[in-house]
Motif scaffolding. Structure first.
Motif, mmCIF file in Angstrom:
data_model
loop_
_atom_site.group_PDB
_atom_site.id
_atom_site.type_symbol
_atom_site.label_atom_id
_atom_site.label_comp_id
_atom_site.label_asym_id
_atom_site.label_seq_id
_atom_site.Cartn_x
_atom_site.Cartn_y
_atom_site.Cartn_z
ATOM 1 N N LYS A 86 -23.596 28.926 -37.189
ATOM 2 C CA LYS A 86 -24.102 30.239 -36.780
ATOM 3 C C LYS A 86 -25.493 30.468 -37.362
ATOM 4 O O LYS A 86 -26.385 30.957 -36.676
ATOM 5 N N VAL A 87 -25.691 30.105 -38.617
ATOM 6 C CA VAL A 87 -26.996 30.277 -39.254
ATOM 7 C C VAL A 87 -28.045 29.442 -38.517
ATOM 8 O O VAL A 87 -29.149 29.927 -38.246
ATOM 9 N N GLN A 88 -27.708 28.209 -38.169
ATOM 10 C CA GLN A 88 -28.658 27.357 -37.441
ATOM 11 C C GLN A 88 -29.001 27.959 -36.079
ATOM 12 O O GLN A 88 -30.162 27.945 -35.661
ATOM 13 N N THR A 89 -27.994 28.485 -35.391
ATOM 14 C CA THR A 89 -28.231 29.114 -34.087
ATOM 15 C C THR A 89 -29.171 30.308 -34.237
ATOM 16 O O THR A 89 -30.142 30.445 -33.490
ATOM 17 N N ASP A 90 -28.882 31.159 -35.225
ATOM 18 C CA ASP A 90 -29.747 32.324 -35.458
ATOM 19 C C ASP A 90 -31.152 31.889 -35.862
ATOM 20 O O ASP A 90 -32.134 32.530 -35.474
ATOM 21 N N LEU A 91 -31.266 30.821 -36.614
ATOM 22 C CA LEU A 91 -32.576 30.330 -37.032
ATOM 23 C C LEU A 91 -33.383 29.863 -35.811
ATOM 24 O O LEU A 91 -34.596 30.081 -35.739
ATOM 25 N N PHE A 92 -32.714 29.262 -34.842
ATOM 26 C CA PHE A 92 -33.403 28.897 -33.600
ATOM 27 C C PHE A 92 -33.885 30.147 -32.864
ATOM 28 O O PHE A 92 -34.967 30.149 -32.281
ATOM 29 N N HIS A 93 -33.089 31.215 -32.908
ATOM 30 C CA HIS A 93 -33.507 32.468 -32.278
ATOM 31 C C HIS A 93 -34.737 33.032 -32.989
ATOM 32 O O HIS A 93 -35.668 33.514 -32.321
ATOM 33 N N ALA A 94 -34.758 32.958 -34.314
ATOM 34 C CA ALA A 94 -35.941 33.413 -35.066
ATOM 35 C C ALA A 94 -37.151 32.580 -34.675
ATOM 36 O O ALA A 94 -38.246 33.109 -34.465
ATOM 37 N N GLY A 95 -36.960 31.279 -34.558
ATOM 38 C CA GLY A 95 -38.056 30.403 -34.142
ATOM 39 C C GLY A 95 -38.559 30.736 -32.753
ATOM 40 O O GLY A 95 -39.770 30.714 -32.492
ATOM 41 N N ALA A 96 -37.637 31.087 -31.853
ATOM 42 C CA ALA A 96 -38.034 31.474 -30.496
ATOM 43 C C ALA A 96 -38.886 32.734 -30.532
ATOM 44 O O ALA A 96 -39.899 32.832 -29.830
ATOM 45 N N GLU A 97 -38.499 33.680 -31.377
ATOM 46 C CA GLU A 97 -39.294 34.915 -31.483
ATOM 47 C C GLU A 97 -40.677 34.627 -32.059
ATOM 48 O O GLU A 97 -41.670 35.193 -31.602
#
Length: 124
Positions: A4-15
């Motif tokens: 979950k943390v990795q998925t959210d980190l990808f979302h942060a990177g997308a932003e």
């Protein structure tokens, strides 16, 4: 948990990678921050309270968490100057992720039998 943390980190990177004014496909949500805060509380309940600064290190797993934390702190420092161009939750997310990785390092070192080395100020 870390998936979950990795998925959210990808979302942060997308932003962070999406130019201002463009639609962001994936965004950081408050739930991801709350998820990490709950995990931090759970792990901290299982380890000794921190009374001194500690030096990073310990078991290789704990040391790896400390290294990951420094990388996240660097990302946070690089994101701060973007100011209003960035969703403020991204900065909060990066700060909480740094906290999570610090506690993960302490948790891993505790459960893998590696003590923490306190930082003692030298007297002149």
């Amino acid at each position: 948990m870390f998936h979950k943390v990795q998925t959210d980190l990808f979302h942060a990177g997308a932003e962070l990678a999406t130019p201002a004014g463009k639609e962001v496909k994936w965004t950081i949500k408050e739930e991801g921050i709350t998820f990490m805060e709950k995990q931090i509380d759970e792990w901290e309940a299982d380890i000794a309270a921190l009374n001194n600064f500690i030096l990073p290190g310990g078991h290789p797993s704990g040391a790896a968490f400390h290294v990951a934390r420094t990388v996240v702190r660097r990302a946070e420092r690089n994101a701060v100057p973007l100011g209003e161009e960035v969703n403020p939750l991204v900065l909060v997310y990066l700060k909480r992720l740094s906290d999570l990785l610090f506690v993960a390092a302490r948790f891993a070192n505790h459960h893998l039998g590696s003590g923490e080395q306190s930082l003692h100020a030298e007297k002149s």
